[in-house]
Design an enzyme around this catalytic site. Structure first.
Site, mmCIF file in Angstrom:
data_model
loop_
_atom_site.group_PDB
_atom_site.id
_atom_site.type_symbol
_atom_site.label_atom_id
_atom_site.label_comp_id
_atom_site.label_asym_id
_atom_site.label_seq_id
_atom_site.Cartn_x
_atom_site.Cartn_y
_atom_site.Cartn_z
ATOM 1 N N GLU A 127 -14.135 -22.648 48.435
ATOM 2 C CA GLU A 127 -14.452 -21.228 48.595
ATOM 3 C C GLU A 127 -15.265 -21.052 49.879
ATOM 4 O OE1 GLU A 127 -16.533 -19.337 45.353
ATOM 5 O OE2 GLU A 127 -16.341 -17.373 46.286
ATOM 6 N N GLY A 267 -25.622 -23.618 46.232
ATOM 7 C CA GLY A 267 -26.133 -24.117 44.953
ATOM 8 C C GLY A 267 -25.109 -24.913 44.156
ATOM 9 N N MET A 269 -20.537 -24.819 42.757
ATOM 10 C CA MET A 269 -19.228 -24.182 42.904
ATOM 11 C C MET A 269 -18.442 -24.311 41.611
ATOM 12 S SD MET A 269 -17.138 -22.543 44.791
ATOM 13 C CE MET A 269 -15.591 -22.024 44.062
ATOM 14 N N GLU A 270 -17.839 -23.190 41.212
ATOM 15 C CA GLU A 270 -17.230 -23.055 39.891
ATOM 16 C C GLU A 270 -15.791 -23.531 39.788
ATOM 17 O OE1 GLU A 270 -18.061 -20.401 41.957
ATOM 18 O OE2 GLU A 270 -16.544 -18.829 41.845
ATOM 19 N N ASN A 271 -15.328 -24.465 40.631
ATOM 20 C CA ASN A 271 -13.940 -24.918 40.587
ATOM 21 C C ASN A 271 -13.473 -25.110 39.145
ATOM 22 O OD1 ASN A 271 -14.342 -25.554 43.487
ATOM 23 N ND2 ASN A 271 -15.617 -27.164 42.615
ATOM 24 N N HIS A 303 -24.382 -19.947 35.280
ATOM 25 C CA HIS A 303 -23.639 -19.102 36.227
ATOM 26 C C HIS A 303 -22.246 -19.699 36.491
ATOM 27 C CE1 HIS A 303 -23.363 -16.374 39.787
ATOM 28 N NE2 HIS A 303 -22.598 -17.343 40.246
ATOM 29 N N GLU A 304 -22.205 -20.966 36.816
ATOM 30 C CA GLU A 304 -20.901 -21.571 37.145
ATOM 31 C C GLU A 304 -20.014 -21.613 35.904
ATOM 32 O OE1 GLU A 304 -20.590 -21.592 40.196
ATOM 33 O OE2 GLU A 304 -22.712 -21.666 40.750
ATOM 34 N N HIS A 307 -18.461 -18.254 35.269
ATOM 35 C CA HIS A 307 -17.372 -17.947 36.197
ATOM 36 C C HIS A 307 -16.005 -18.316 35.598
ATOM 37 C CE1 HIS A 307 -18.794 -16.304 39.922
ATOM 38 N NE2 HIS A 307 -19.543 -17.333 40.275
ATOM 39 N N GLU A 326 -19.060 -12.129 41.578
ATOM 40 C CA GLU A 326 -20.441 -12.597 41.759
ATOM 41 C C GLU A 326 -21.465 -11.652 41.128
ATOM 42 O OE1 GLU A 326 -20.939 -15.468 42.293
ATOM 43 O OE2 GLU A 326 -19.180 -16.184 43.379
HETATM 44 N N1 B3K Z 1 -18.849 -19.154 44.307
HETATM 45 C C1 B3K Z 1 -19.769 -20.087 44.896
HETATM 46 C C2 B3K Z 1 -20.203 -19.718 46.267
HETATM 47 C C3 B3K Z 1 -19.270 -20.110 47.337
HETATM 48 C C4 B3K Z 1 -19.868 -19.863 48.708
HETATM 49 C C5 B3K Z 1 -18.886 -20.101 49.786
HETATM 50 N N2 B3K Z 1 -19.479 -19.972 51.098
HETATM 51 C C6 B3K Z 1 -20.949 -20.315 44.038
HETATM 52 C C7 B3K Z 1 -21.257 -19.250 43.083
HETATM 53 O O1 B3K Z 1 -21.527 -18.114 43.414
HETATM 54 O O2 B3K Z 1 -21.197 -19.518 41.914
HETATM 55 ZN ZN ZN Z 2 -21.117 -17.202 41.585
#
Ligand code: B3K
Ligand code: ZN
Length: 882
Positions: A127, A267, A269-271, A303-304, A307, A326
């Site tokens: 992302e 912080g 990433m929600e892959n 949070h993740e 998502h 977000e």
């Molecule tokens: N979605 C990611 C943030 C990605 C930032 C890319 N530059 C983390 C979050 O908001 O959960």
């Molecule tokens: Zn997020």
């Protein structure tokens, strides 16, 4: 890197993709130096798209193309073109199988976007647009596909091979390499792709979902961190349960994986099914992590996880809709944390962040609406506005709808849009349909930049017992952001009688029984007047309870009113806010008139708050924390850097002189009696104790230094140790040097703890802070290439040490300029973040302005700049209005 002006992308230019991708099969031959990526894409023309020139444009950056074929037929050079950021295929059929093979170089990837190396691990960050650094693709969120990923790597170096979805088999290839296959049955956009390879320690647990499905939970960390995972795993299970209970959302895959890596731009990433985390938001043990670190981990893990529904199952149509996922997900994590701990403390912390980060952003040259209309580099829009103000917009909708209707609305949203890439309108339409309300005017919040001001005046008619409140709203237009007209603002208010009790809020037109306590007024016009009837005496208004809307309220409270609210308001948030306003007002007076006396009433109010043994210690600590120097600066037309510092230090000194015994008692009374506990109560006690220690250390009193040194030496938990170390460093001298030395020797092997060692020195109030920071750049443990380390030294100095960063000679600005130019070729995202410390340059005196401007111009003059830094520097200077 750009020599010329990079292009601007506009929301109004959005077009559906010309092609869709139904299936993606990826095969990686992983190696830190050269990785080969084979991609097989099932593609077809999008029936919903307008036909373009017939060519297929695939995104790709820094890829070395080795092979390209359509339906098994290798393409001759005449049938395609490779550009620096694209692969263009001429005249493709309506439906076909595209095969590509590219080479990439993870070890050379210092931008930490795409596939890169962190320590000995290989990991990804896609992302927003990192997938195009892995393979040629339609790298946009409205192209959703099902992925199968095959990873091949050396067994010794990369024993663990992870990707999205469910595991689908492993094989030993017999030549020292092995293979793992992963299948993700849920369609997803490319930004949610992830893989991780390396020698990782696994911590396993299980979760049974509400409907009885068994999910394997696994946390992967570098082996030396095996004993710092309990809290993260506990947090994950709590978040999974909470999302079932509050939103009816269950997890969907058989496994949920979290990997902690040491090098990460943000912080976490929600892959899908495979979260990649900055180690800072996973690893914690009481002796290595502070209470705030523990809370941060709980919040980010949640949070993740959240998502998975708000972001992954339902994603964004385009990057302008970023707040769709977000803003909503931040709102969800804020509520989760409020439920896990203390609701008022959480709300105070969130509003502090909003005011400290979002309000200034919204008032400066980088202001943008929650849904921006244009960008040069999307990575510059992961902002406090999109995240934190976006969360406030969701919170206001919850307030307008009420919790039950809001739940019906989110149920509708999840059912209607599952598996789709949607817009903010789609979300708000669900709110409208579930409630039957018209939110057309509310939608302006998403397009209006700037913080609205709410001016409140009142009138008391003693003869008729009528109290009148008049609200006037205004959002100042700025060059790029006109005012769109009045907003729909929910204002929660209460009226207090002389004994501090909530009065019934009866408006003349009321037909039903009015609420006593809190009433939500819905402002829709520029001006609105409410007449409260049936009152015996003039009430004290409690305005914007719980911070019901992201606005600035202007109402002319007397100091006595504020002290009264501090003592009596039934709304915990407003008790705190009254104290902040009172302190802010006094501090600004002290900036203007350094000799002014501190009123006895102020000291008495602080004494009451400090010694109110009935009140939650955590809230007492919040009340007694003076507004920050940065916050005070935001209240002034021209920031008086040194005056603010002097006033704030002076007031702390005066409070200490008056309340020394009370602070000593608070310190003693709130020491941990037993072993370390991570309950809200214990966290609150430590906060109050360390706040008291902070005041006691204010005048460098020898006894206090001894107390602080003793706490530092005895401390078994990092909260106490780092609080003491920070105070010793501010006091300076031999005790500080000894403590820094001890700390370094003890923790030099633990990167996250070592970051704290850098950070306390960067935040130091000592006049030589910059010299020390510059010396630390040369420290063997310092590197610009690790974002956490960079943030802890350079980021903390430039953002959290205003009096030293803004030193009149401009040395702080030169330091920042040097770092940005040094960093930009390595990691544009980090360089651009850092540069934002100059965003408010126009709020300083002419001398400082000139010096900041000189750095911005120097940066813009650099031969090659990333889009990221170009966008921030040019918009900050305001030369090219975009
Ligand atoms: N979605 C990611 C943030 C990605 C930032 C890319 N530059 C983390 C979050 O908001 O959960
Ligand atoms: Zn997020």
């Amino acid at each position: 890197m750009y020599r010329n002006t990079p292009p601007t992308i506009h929301l109004k230019d959005y077009r559906p993709p010309e092609f869709l991708i139904d299936r993606v099969e990826l095969r990686f031959e992983l190696d830190a130096e050269v990785t080969r990526v084979e991609a097989l894409l099932q593609m077809r023309r999008n029936p919903a798209a307008t036909r373009g020139d017939g060519d297929l444009h695939l995104d790709g950056e820094q890829l070395e193309l080795e092979h390209v074929a359509i339906d098994g037929r290798p393409l001759p050079p005449a049938e395609y073109r490779v550009e620096s950021e694209a692969l263009i295929l001429h005249h493709v059929p309506d439906r076909f199988r595209l095969e590509t093979r590219v080479r990439i170089h993870p070890m050379l990837n210092t931008a930490l976007e795409g596939l890169y190396q962190s320590g000995t691990l290989l990991c990804t960050q896609c992302e927003a647009q990192g997938f195009r650094r892995i393979t040629y693709f339609l790298d946009r969120p409205d192209v959703m596909a099902c992925y199968t990923t095959t990873l091949v790597a050396d067994k010794g170096r990369y024993p663990v091979l992870l990707a999205n979805g469910n595991p689908a088999g492993t094989e030993d290839l017999g030549d020292g390499r092995h293979l793992a296959r992963w299948e993700d049955p849920f369609p997803k956009p490319s930004y949610l792709f992830a893989l991780v390879a390396g020698d990782l320690h696994e911590v396993a647990d299980r979760f049974t979902t509400a409907s009885g499905r068994d999910v394997a939970l696994r946390l992967y960390v570098e082996p030396e961190n095996h004993d710092k995972c309990d809290h993260a795993m506990r947090s994950l299970k709590k978040a999974m349960r909470w999302d079932e209970e509050r939103y009816g959302r269950e997890y969907d895959l058989d496994v949920y994986l979290i990997v902690a890596v040491g090098h990460f731009n943000m912080g976490a990433m929600e892959n899908k099914g495979l979260n990649v985390f900055n180690a800072k938001y996973v690893l914690a043990r009481p002796d290595t992590a502070t209470d705030q670190d523990f809370l941060g981990i709980e919040g980010v893990i949640a949070h993740e996880y959240f998502h998975n529904w708000t972001g992954n199952r339902i994603t964004c149509r385009d990057w302008f809709q970023l707040s769709l996922k977000e803003g909503f997900t931040v709102y969800r994590d804020q509520e989760f944390s409020a439920d896990m701990g203390s609701r008022d403390v959480k709300r105070i912390a969130d509003v502090r962040t909003l005011r400290a980060r979002q309000f200034p952003e919204d008032a400066g040259p980088l202001a943008h609406p929650v849904r921006p209309e244009s960008y040069i580099e999307i990575n510059n829009f992961y902002t406090a506005t999109v995240y934190e103000k976006g969360a406030e917009l969701v919170r206001m909708q919850v307030l307008l709808l009420g919790p039950e209707v809001f739940r019906r609305a989110t149920d509708l949203y999840f059912t209607r849009h599952d598996g789709a890439a949607v817009t903010i309108e789609d979300f708000v339409r669900c709110m409208e349909e579930a409630s039957g309300r018209d939110l057309t005017q509310f939608m302006r919040w998403y397009s209006q930049a700037g913080t609205p001001e709410l001016t409140v005046t009142d009138d008391w008619d003693a003869a008729d017992g009528v109290y009148t409140l008049t609200f006037r709203q205004q959002t100042a237009p700025s060059a790029n952001h006109p005012s769109l007209g009045p907003l729909h603002i929910p204002v929660a208010i209460g009226l207090l009688d002389g004994a501090g009790r909530d009065l019934p809020l009866r408006i003349a037109e009321d037909t039903a029984e009015p609420p006593s306590g809190t009433r939500v007024l819905e402002l829709r016009r520029e001006e609105a007047t409410y007449r409260f009837v049936g009152l015996r005496a003039r009430p004290v208004p409690s305005l914007l309870r719980g911070f019901s809307a992201p606005v600035r309220v202007r109402y002319d409270y007397s100091d006595d009113d504020l002290m009264f609210l501090m003592a009596h308001d039934s709304d915990g948030f407003n008790r705190w806010d009254a104290a902040q306003t009172l302190a802010q007002r006094l501090l600004l007076r002290l900036v203007a008139e350094p000799e002014a006396a501190v009123p006895e009433g102020f000291v008495a109010a602080f004494r009451r708050a400090l010694t109110d043994h009935e009140a939650d210690p955590a809230l007492r600590a919040e009340v007694l924390k003076l507004p920050s120097e940065a916050h005070l600066g935001e209240q002034m037309a021209i920031v008086d850097v040194d005056g603010i510092h002097r006033a704030r230090e002076g007031l702390k000194q005066a409070i200490l002189a008056a309340l020394r015994d009370e602070f000593r008692a608070a310190y003693e009374d709130h020491r941990d009696a037993g072993p370390y506990e991570l309950t809200p109560a214990a966290i609150g006690r430590r906060a109050l104790k360390n706040l008291a220690l902070g005041y006691l250390m204010q005048d460098g009193d020898a006894e206090a230094v001894d107390l602080c040194t003793a706490q530092f030496e005895a401390g078994t938990n990092m909260t106490d140790v780092i609080a003491a170390l920070g105070l010793l460093v501010d006091a300076g001298g031999a005790p500080a040097e000894r403590a820094l030395d001890t700390f370094y020797r003890r923790w030099s092997g633990d990167p996250l703890v070592l970051d704290k060692w850098f950070a306390v020195q960067a935040a130091s109030k000592r006049p030589d802070a910059l010299a020390r920071v510059e010396a630390l750049l040369g420290h063997e443990a310092f590197t610009l290439r690790n974002p956490n380390r960079l943030r802890s030294l350079v980021g903390v100095f430039c953002n959290l040490n205003p009096v030293r960063f803004h030193a009149a000679d401009g040395a702080g600005y030169r330091f920042l300029g040097d770092r940005v130019l040094e960093l930009d070729p390595l990691n544009p995202q980090m360089a651009s973040r850092l540069l934002q410390a100059l965003a408010r340059w126009r709020c300083y005196d002419p001398d400082r302005q000139a010096r900041m401007r000189a750095q911005l111009e120097r940066i813009l003059d650099a031969v090659e700049l990333s889009k990221d830094v170009y966008e921030v520097a040019s918009k900050t200077l305001g030369e090219k209005a975009i």
